[in-house]
Design an enzyme around this catalytic site. Structure first.
Site, PDB file in Angstrom:
ATOM      1  N   THR A 200      33.451  48.224  69.880  1.00  0.00           N
ATOM      2  CA  THR A 200      34.261  47.176  69.256  1.00  0.00           C
ATOM      3  C   THR A 200      33.844  46.871  67.810  1.00  0.00           C
ATOM      4  O   THR A 200      34.647  46.388  67.033  1.00  0.00           O
ATOM      5  CB  THR A 200      34.176  45.866  70.068  1.00  0.00           C
ATOM      6  OG1 THR A 200      32.807  45.437  70.122  1.00  0.00           O
ATOM      7  CG2 THR A 200      34.712  46.044  71.473  1.00  0.00           C
TER       8      THR A 200
ATOM      9  N   THR B 295      30.281  50.114  73.932  1.00  0.00           N
ATOM     10  CA  THR B 295      29.650  49.406  75.053  1.00  0.00           C
ATOM     11  C   THR B 295      30.215  49.803  76.406  1.00  0.00           C
ATOM     12  O   THR B 295      29.483  49.890  77.395  1.00  0.00           O
ATOM     13  CB  THR B 295      29.856  47.883  74.863  1.00  0.00           C
ATOM     14  OG1 THR B 295      29.176  47.490  73.688  1.00  0.00           O
ATOM     15  CG2 THR B 295      29.325  47.086  76.034  1.00  0.00           C
TER      16      THR B 295
ATOM     17  N   ASP C  73      27.379  54.410  69.254  1.00  0.00           N
ATOM     18  CA  ASP C  73      27.610  52.985  69.040  1.00  0.00           C
ATOM     19  C   ASP C  73      28.504  52.973  67.793  1.00  0.00           C
ATOM     20  O   ASP C  73      28.213  53.668  66.806  1.00  0.00           O
ATOM     21  CB  ASP C  73      26.260  52.303  68.758  1.00  0.00           C
ATOM     22  CG  ASP C  73      26.383  50.798  68.624  1.00  0.00           C
ATOM     23  OD1 ASP C  73      27.204  50.344  67.804  1.00  0.00           O
ATOM     24  OD2 ASP C  73      25.652  50.083  69.319  1.00  0.00           O
TER      25      ASP C  73
HETATM   26  N1  ASP Z   1      27.804  47.925  69.335  1.00  0.00           N
HETATM   27  C1  ASP Z   1      28.905  48.246  70.230  1.00  0.00           C
HETATM   28  C2  ASP Z   1      29.788  49.262  69.544  1.00  0.00           C
HETATM   29  O1  ASP Z   1      30.512  48.905  68.664  1.00  0.00           O
HETATM   30  C3  ASP Z   1      29.664  47.014  70.584  1.00  0.00           C
HETATM   31  C4  ASP Z   1      30.824  47.218  71.538  1.00  0.00           C
HETATM   32  O2  ASP Z   1      31.267  48.286  71.844  1.00  0.00           O
HETATM   33  O3  ASP Z   1      31.342  46.155  71.993  1.00  0.00           O
HETATM   34  O4  ASP Z   1      29.742  50.430  69.881  1.00  0.00           O
END
Ligand code: ASP
Length: 353
Positions: free
Chosen positions: A98, A21, A66
């Site tokens: 994340t 993200t 992602d």
């Molecule tokens: N869907 C995203 C990822 O894991 C969520 C994030 O980065 O917070 O790449």
């Protein structure tokens, strides 16, 4: 308390951008990684140009992902980038989504035995394109810590805390406090000062980095026990030849035992010729598996299931993957799964750090 030392020679940090993200932009199909955005943003940050910030070099792993799209080959690619550049840098920052950050952090800890420098994964809940993004401070602090902190471990830096990567779990998808390590306190707290909890940090290992060669792609699976699961479902799940299974159990490591078919399916899987290594990990964020404490877990030992003690399912799954991928035989894997290889488990709860 820890104050970053005045750098006689400026430290060098390799920043590896894999996605997440933090570097995404919202488009027609929701948030997706935006090539070039993070690099341009970092170049525009005056903080990163200051002399007290380690010199840093950015490596972009393409395509940016992602982290929901990441798989074990991506863990290997990141480990290879670190191993290739290991002697040229004082530390590494991995910019990552994340969703699967805890898996990648765990995997890196097993793929990089002998690690003597910080490898810090970070990302954010809000994109840097958002004015309230938590990513800006994460980037700055992760680079500072990677260049100067005496922490020879794979860690996650998020929401003012540095935690061990193979103890971490994503616990929230809204709050900035998104990661926690339920069985180990933070390695460092970052506030107005940086406080390292020295007794929790692993000692710097002797000798060089010894990356764990991966010679095959094993099949590892995880299943979460739920009310109503039976042996038939588990058998269908295990039908595909698999090397290892993480059984995510209730509480202290318990499973439904009134219907014998579940335990029979597990026993069959653990026996030759299948020899599936089945590891019992709790669904709870904190605590440990105590196989045999209740009748509903005692039968698992008889079925050949081994205790994962206080390992997270993320750590157990990646550890199983890396050990099977390194070509160890099932008996060796079973033994190593119950040993502390990278700070991921506490065999004796009385020695808990
Ligand atoms: N869907 C995203 C990822 O894991 C969520 C994030 O980065 O917070 O790449």
């Amino acid at each position: 308390m820890y104050n970053a030392p005045a750098m006689s020679e400026r430290a060098r940090v390799c920043v590896i951008h894999v996605g997440g993200t933090i570097g995404m932009v919202q488009g027609e199909h929701g948030f997706t990684p935006q090539p070039g955005f993070l690099e341009a943003y970092m170049r525009s940050m005056p903080e990163l140009a200051r002399p007290e910030v380690p010199r840093h070099e950015l490596v972009v792993l393409e395509p940016l992902l992602d982290s929901a799209d990441m798989n074990p080959d991506d863990w290997r690619r990141i480990a290879a980038v670190i191993a290739e550049r290991y002697d040229d840098f004082d530390g590494f920052v991995v910019i990552h989504g994340t969703d699967t950050m805890a898996y990648t952090a765990s995997a890196l800890s097993f793929l990089l035995p002998g690690l003597g420098k910080p490898v810090i994964l970070t990302g954010s809940q809000l994109s840097l394109a958002d004015i309230r993004s938590d990513g800006r401070e994460h980037l700055i602090t992760a680079i500072l810590l990677a260049g100067t902190a005496p922490i020879p471990e794979v860690c996650i830096y998020f929401a003012a805390r540095l935690i061990r990567g193979n103890r971490a779990q994503k616990i929230h998808n809204q709050e900035f406090f998104a990661f926690n390590s339920g069985n180990l306190g933070p390695l460092a707290r970052i506030g107005a000062s940086i406080r390292i909890t020295e007794h929790r940090v692993r000692p710097r290992p002797e000798g060089p980095l010894r990356p764990l060669a991966q010679v095959r792609r094993p099949q590892i699976a995880a299943i979460r026990i739920f009310p109503g699961i039976d042996g038939g479902m588990l058998r269908r799940f295990l039908a595909r030849p698999i090397d290892g299974l993480i059984l995510e159990t209730y509480g202290n490591g318990n499973v439904p035992s009134r219907d014998a078919s579940l335990l029979e399916a597990l026993a069959e899987a653990a026996q030759p010729p299948n020899e599936v290594v089945v590891v019992n990990c709790s669904q709870c964020h904190g605590g440990r598996v105590d196989q045999g404490r209740y009748g509903t877990s005692a039968a698992l030992t008889r079925a050949g299931v081994i205790s994962g003690f206080d390992m997270t399912p993320e750590a157990a799954l990646t550890k199983l993957y890396c050990l099977a991928g390194a070509g160890y035989a099932p008996a060796e894997i079973r033994a190593k799964m119950q040993q502390d290889l990278a700070g991921e488990l506490t065999v004796d709860p009385l020695t808990r750090p």
